[in-house]
Design a protein around this motif. Structure first.
Motif, short mmCIF file in Angstrom:
data_model
loop_
_atom_site.label_atom_id
_atom_site.label_comp_id
_atom_site.label_asym_id
_atom_site.label_seq_id
_atom_site.Cartn_x
_atom_site.Cartn_y
_atom_site.Cartn_z
N VAL A 1 -3.58 5.22 -1.95
CA VAL A 1 -3.62 4.18 -2.72
C VAL A 1 -1.97 2.82 -2.70
CG1 VAL A 1 -3.61 3.41 -6.04
CG2 VAL A 1 -5.04 5.21 -3.80
N SER A 2 -0.87 4.24 -2.73
CA SER A 2 0.93 3.41 -3.13
C SER A 2 0.45 2.82 -1.55
CB SER A 2 1.75 4.81 -3.05
OG SER A 2 0.97 5.98 -4.37
N TRP A 3 0.27 2.98 -0.90
CA TRP A 3 0.83 2.19 0.33
C TRP A 3 0.01 0.85 0.13
CZ3 TRP A 3 3.39 0.24 3.90
CH2 TRP A 3 3.35 -0.39 4.61
N ASN A 4 -1.74 1.18 -0.09
CA ASN A 4 -2.74 -0.24 -0.09
C ASN A 4 -1.89 -1.29 -1.41
OD1 ASN A 4 -4.51 -0.13 2.18
ND2 ASN A 4 -5.28 1.38 0.27
N VAL A 5 -1.27 -0.43 -2.79
CA VAL A 5 -0.63 -1.24 -3.04
C VAL A 5 0.70 -2.55 -3.06
CG1 VAL A 5 -0.05 -1.11 -5.73
CG2 VAL A 5 -1.94 -0.30 -5.41
N TYR A 6 1.62 -1.53 -2.66
CA TYR A 6 2.97 -2.03 -1.54
C TYR A 6 2.85 -3.19 -0.99
CZ TYR A 6 6.47 -2.17 1.07
OH TYR A 6 7.76 -2.75 2.16
N ASP A 7 1.34 -2.81 -0.22
CA ASP A 7 1.25 -4.06 0.94
C ASP A 7 1.11 -5.24 0.88
OD1 ASP A 7 1.00 -4.67 4.25
OD2 ASP A 7 -1.32 -4.51 3.50
N ALA A 8 0.19 -5.13 -0.38
CA ALA A 8 -0.51 -6.33 -1.11
C ALA A 8 0.54 -6.73 -1.17
CB ALA A 8 -1.45 -5.67 -2.03
N LYS A 9 1.65 -6.16 -2.10
CA LYS A 9 2.22 -7.13 -2.82
C LYS A 9 3.50 -7.95 -1.71
CE LYS A 9 2.90 -4.17 -6.69
NZ LYS A 9 3.86 -3.43 -7.95
N ARG A 10 3.18 -7.42 -0.84
CA ARG A 10 4.40 -7.79 0.14
C ARG A 10 3.48 -8.90 1.07
NH1 ARG A 10 5.16 -5.56 4.95
NH2 ARG A 10 4.20 -3.38 5.37
N GLN A 11 2.61 -9.16 1.82
CA GLN A 11 1.87 -9.50 2.42
C GLN A 11 1.48 -11.00 1.48
OE1 GLN A 11 1.48 -8.78 5.14
NE2 GLN A 11 2.25 -6.80 6.01
N PRO A 12 0.72 -11.66 2.68
CA PRO A 12 0.63 -13.43 1.98
C PRO A 12 -1.04 -12.66 1.82
CG PRO A 12 0.43 -12.76 4.20
CD PRO A 12 1.29 -12.13 4.04
N ALA A 13 -1.06 -14.56 0.73
CA ALA A 13 -3.06 -13.93 1.02
C ALA A 13 -4.16 -13.57 1.10
CB ALA A 13 -3.47 -15.40 0.05
N ASP A 14 -5.01 -12.87 1.51
CA ASP A 14 -5.87 -12.46 2.18
C ASP A 14 -6.99 -12.45 1.87
OD1 ASP A 14 -6.22 -9.83 4.56
OD2 ASP A 14 -7.99 -9.49 2.93
N LYS A 15 -8.53 -12.94 2.62
CA LYS A 15 -10.30 -13.38 1.69
C LYS A 15 -10.36 -12.37 1.36
CE LYS A 15 -13.13 -15.34 2.79
NZ LYS A 15 -14.55 -14.49 1.11
N LEU A 16 -9.67 -10.90 0.56
CA LEU A 16 -10.63 -9.69 0.21
C LEU A 16 -10.02 -10.60 -1.35
CD1 LEU A 16 -12.54 -7.44 0.09
CD2 LEU A 16 -10.60 -6.47 0.04
N ASP A 17 -8.74 -11.22 -1.47
CA ASP A 17 -7.91 -11.29 -2.87
C ASP A 17 -8.51 -12.36 -3.34
OD1 ASP A 17 -5.43 -11.83 -4.84
OD2 ASP A 17 -5.21 -14.20 -3.51
N ILE B 1 -5.46 15.04 -2.84
CA ILE B 1 -4.98 14.50 -3.85
C ILE B 1 -3.89 13.78 -3.12
CG2 ILE B 1 -3.77 14.54 -5.94
CD1 ILE B 1 -6.57 14.32 -5.71
N THR B 2 -3.08 14.81 -2.42
CA THR B 2 -1.37 14.03 -2.58
C THR B 2 -1.70 12.67 -1.20
OG1 THR B 2 -0.32 16.48 -2.18
CG2 THR B 2 0.16 14.27 -0.82
N LEU B 3 -2.91 13.32 0.40
CA LEU B 3 -3.23 11.94 0.57
C LEU B 3 -3.90 10.24 0.32
CD1 LEU B 3 -4.73 13.79 3.96
CD2 LEU B 3 -2.68 12.19 3.87
N LEU B 4 -4.41 11.22 -1.38
CA LEU B 4 -5.19 9.54 -2.17
C LEU B 4 -3.91 8.61 -2.42
CD1 LEU B 4 -7.80 8.09 -2.88
CD2 LEU B 4 -7.64 10.13 -4.97
N VAL B 5 -3.00 9.74 -3.03
CA VAL B 5 -1.98 9.07 -3.77
C VAL B 5 -1.00 8.19 -3.26
CG1 VAL B 5 0.76 9.18 -5.17
CG2 VAL B 5 -2.13 10.80 -6.20
N ALA B 6 -1.09 8.73 -1.91
CA ALA B 6 -0.15 7.89 -0.77
C ALA B 6 -0.76 5.82 -0.42
CB ALA B 6 0.10 8.85 0.78
#
Length: 323
Positions: free
Chosen positions: A140-156, A133-138
């Motif tokens: 998801v949190s990292w991916n959300v943080y990274d998505a906010k600070r990185q430029p647009a991605d093809k997945l977007d 569970i700790t790894l899951l939270v970490a």
């Protein structure tokens, strides 16, 4: 037997439809609240596609059928790669362009190896559940943080096409709530039917979880990926699988560990986990392209993945009384 089979079929249908409604409602709700498209895709769509597995695991573990929950988590990962991506690549070769997905492919392999390390003692403990569970939270949190600070991605771009743009706040909230309630009811019905079938056929809960239940709970991923490749949204098709497999190992596997910790069957360690890790490693090799530009899962590779799924399922059936 007939009632149990009907319960499984009805549970699968209700689970697939309600998961789709839940994801649509929750995505629209988040969009109306101003959440970015990529964050919605990573958090809500990723969670939503694994919601069936999570609810089935919770129902099974709370009813004392932890083996079914463990089988569902591992079996769903095997099904997602071998069946879902296999079928999708046979329809249209999958080209991987997303920076995020290429970064996540080694991560999902690492998570699979962590699962092997935790289960090497043939025991799924409460502590293992906390770690997962700790790894899951970490993650998801990292991916959300990274998505906010990185430029647009093809997945977007792919995610933006999947989020309803004309759903009101009240409708979105209603579909989210209704979808969740129906998923819970469908999961309960599915687990009851699966346990009844297993008891009647003399098949272990583990095998039922690896086959029938894993296939049923992976139907949302299969449907979503096939639709995505038909629309040429290849990164979305792969993203559905990577997101689902991450939630399965870290979220779904944690549920029986937290609710019903105990011994894990030898077959999980010696048979099922190695197959899952092998498929994940193969996906990594195909997905990153090994320095040859964009990664690609071609039709031959799709056929090989599908053959692995058929062979694995046939072996499970032949080594039990499933048939």
């Amino acid at each position: 037997m007939l009632a149990a089979a009907a319960a499984i079929i009805a549970g699968f249908i209700a689970l697939t439809w309600s998961a789709d409604r839940f994801v649509a409602g929750a995505s629209a709700l988040a969009k109306n609240l101003g959440v970015s498209t990529l964050v919605i895709g990573i958090l809500i769509i990723g969670l939503g596609t694994s919601a069936p597995e999570m609810l089935v695991a919770a129902m099974a573990a709370s009813d004392g059928n932890a083996a079914l929950a463990v089988g569902n988590a591992i079996g769903s990962n095997i099904t997602n790669i071998a069946l879902v991506l296999g079928v999708s690549a046979l329809l249209f070769p999958i080209t991987v362009r997303s920076r995020i997905l290429k970064r996540e492919l080694p991560v999902i392999l690492g998570i699979a190896l962590i699962a092997v390390a935790l289960l090497h003692d043939h025991h799924l403990s409460f502590t293992d559940g906390i770690i997962l569970i700790t790894l899951l939270v970490a993650s998801v949190s990292w991916n959300v943080y990274d998505a906010k600070r990185q430029p647009a991605d093809k997945l977007d771009e792919d995610f933006s096409d999947e989020i309803p743009s004309d759903m009101s706040m009240s409708a979105a909230a209603g579909w989210t709530l209704f979808g969740m309630i129906l998923m819970i009811a469908a999961s309960k019905l599915l687990v009851w039917g699966a346990v009844e079938i297993a008891t009647a056929l003399g098949v272990s809960d583990l095998v039922i979880g690896l086959t029938i239940v894993a296939l049923g709970t992976s139907l949302p991923e299969l449907a979503a990926s096939v639709i995505a490749v038909k629309k040429r949204e290849f990164d979305l098709a792969l993203g559905n699988v990577i997101g689902s497999n991450t939630f399965n190992l870290l979220g779904v596997m944690a549920i029986p560990a937290l609710l019903a910790p105990g011994l894990v069957e030898d077959a999980v360690v010696y048979r099922d986990l190695p197959i899952m890790v092998g498929l994940t490693a193969a996906l990594l090799i195909m997905g990153i392209g090994l320095g040859k530009g964009d990664g690609r899962i071609n039709r031959v590779e799709g056929a090989l993945l599908l053959a692995v799924y058929v062979g694995y399922t046939a072996y499970l059936a032949s080594s039990s009384t499933l048939l």
